[in-house]
Design an enzyme around this catalytic site. Structure first.
Site, mmCIF file in Angstrom:
data_model
loop_
_atom_site.group_PDB
_atom_site.id
_atom_site.type_symbol
_atom_site.label_atom_id
_atom_site.label_comp_id
_atom_site.label_asym_id
_atom_site.label_seq_id
_atom_site.Cartn_x
_atom_site.Cartn_y
_atom_site.Cartn_z
ATOM 1 N N LEU A 254 82.086 -14.409 112.271
ATOM 2 C CA LEU A 254 82.491 -13.055 111.901
ATOM 3 C C LEU A 254 83.408 -13.186 110.697
ATOM 4 C CD1 LEU A 254 83.307 -11.434 115.377
ATOM 5 C CD2 LEU A 254 81.284 -11.044 113.959
ATOM 6 N N ASP A 255 83.241 -12.280 109.732
ATOM 7 C CA ASP A 255 84.083 -12.382 108.541
ATOM 8 C C ASP A 255 85.529 -12.078 108.894
ATOM 9 O OD1 ASP A 255 84.520 -9.453 108.230
ATOM 10 O OD2 ASP A 255 82.352 -9.469 107.884
ATOM 11 N N VAL A 256 86.408 -12.335 107.954
ATOM 12 C CA VAL A 256 87.832 -12.273 108.232
ATOM 13 C C VAL A 256 88.277 -10.868 108.632
ATOM 14 C CG1 VAL A 256 88.402 -11.839 105.815
ATOM 15 C CG2 VAL A 256 90.092 -12.936 107.307
ATOM 16 N N THR A 258 86.308 -8.568 110.262
ATOM 17 C CA THR A 258 85.582 -8.091 111.446
ATOM 18 C C THR A 258 86.235 -8.639 112.702
ATOM 19 O OG1 THR A 258 83.535 -8.041 110.173
ATOM 20 C CG2 THR A 258 83.341 -7.965 112.569
#
Length: 372
Positions: A254-256, A258
């Site tokens: 998951l991106d930073v 999210t």
């Protein structure tokens, strides 16, 4: 009295007459002498004959095994001291009796009794261990996979260590990551340190990822989700003595910005099955949108967008009812390919801006509502 009666019978047979008073007062030895002298003096008159004397019973041989009455003799030993010597049969019987006594003492001694605790592990026979090894024990695995499972490095980094010649198997340098090895039997060294024979157990953890954390451990300037497991790893040896620590990694990323559900494990095969697009596992997101959302936006999202050169179409797009404590509109979006930034690209392609994005489900596993 029996001796007196027998003597009287002898005198009657020999026709001898002796005063009764004199006979009763004679001792046995005088009686025997009297009988002998009287019989000798009357030989011509009475024609007396005597039975031959009984033969003496032969004494048993000293070396017979059952001879317990044999008297040992005393002889000087090498130093001149008198010692008691016995026959071989007596020494054998004595040693046998001593051994029997020692066994009885050892059996009756309570200190020799083994008191196994209730939680002691059972001892299996050789046949049982062979049956387990043939049917249930894991087969040999690829060397790179074993190194990654043991926590040496990631799968890719383990392959680089193998190519660099820093890994030896049974004393020989191994340059092939596909080499099949068994950590329980093969001796594996990495950079001079021996690999543990026992691999760590499989661990599966669900993490409610907060915002501002990345899913990798390589960048030190950014907070990593693995720092959230410091207490778990540091207390591992106390909770699992003698068991190697697992090397954790995330299933997908998951991106930073999210938040939400992400699975952390040390099972590479499980992670590959879950994260690969061919698994077709659906993933559900809640997207909080800045601004109003209308039907046109929903149709644009449902038509899909180009992500990483592939046209991706969501499985479901739904506008959730507005809640009193949340002023911004929320969308429920379900995708199955799971490509990088797929949900963000779908919303961006529809002309909307995401305020917050949270994943709440992977396949059949939903983020627990009480997981902080």
């Amino acid at each position: 009295m029996a001796a007196i009666v027998a003597s009287a019978t002898v005198f009657t047979t020999l026709h001898l007459s002796i005063p009764t008073t004199t006979f009763l007062n004679l001792p046995c030895r005088h009686l025997r002498s009297l009988i002998t002298s009287s019989s000798l003096s009357k030989t011509n008159e009475s024609n007396i004959t005597f039975a031959p004397p009984k033969s003496k019973t032969a004494l048993p041989k000293p070396d017979s095994l059952g001879d317990q009455l044999f008297i040992p003799w005393v002889v000087p030993d090498e130093k001149g001291n008198l010692t008691l010597q016995t026959t071989p049969s007596q020494r054998f019987l004595k040693a046998l009796a001593h051994e029997s006594t020692q066994k009885k003492k050892k059996k009756d001694n309570p200190s020799n009794k083994i008191n196994k605790p209730d939680n002691a592990k059972p001892v299996y026979s050789k046949a049982a261990r062979r049956f387990y090894n043939e049917r249930f024990r894991e087969p040999p695995q690829r060397l790179a996979k074993v190194l990654a499972a043991a926590g040496v490095a990631s799968r890719r980094s383990s392959e680089e260590l193998i190519f660099q010649g820093k890994v030896t198997v049974n004393g020989s340098v191994c340059n092939t990551p596909q080499t099949r090895v068994d950590p329980g039997q093969d001796i594996i060294y990495v950079n001079g340190s021996r690999l543990a024979k026992k691999l760590p157990p499989k661990v599966y953890l669900a993490l409610n990822k907060p915002k501002g954390y990345i899913c990798s451990a390589g960048e030190k300037e950014t907070k990593s989700v693995f720092t959230l497991f410091d207490d778990f790893i540091q207390s591992w040896n106390k909770r699992n003595p003698g068991v190697p620590k697992p090397r954790l990694f995330t299933v997908g990323r998951l991106d930073v910005a999210t938040t939400g559900l992400i699975i952390v494990t040390n099972d590479g095969e499980f992670a590959q099955k879950v994260s690969h697009p061919s698994s077709n596992l659906s993933k559900e997101y809640i997207a909080t949108i800045n601004g109003a959302v209308n039907k046109r936006h929903l149709l644009a999202i449902s038509e899909g967008a180009i992500v990483e050169g592939v046209h991706c179409t969501p499985d479901l797009v739904e506008l959730l009812p507005q809640q009193p404590d949340i002023s911004r509109p929320r969308l429920r979006i379900v995708v199955h390919e799971g490509r990088n930034h797929e949900v963000r690209e779908l919303v961006k392609n529809a002309g909307l801006q995401i305020h917050a994005l949270k994943r709440i489900r992977i396949g059949g596993f939903r983020l627990p509502s009480d997981l902080g």
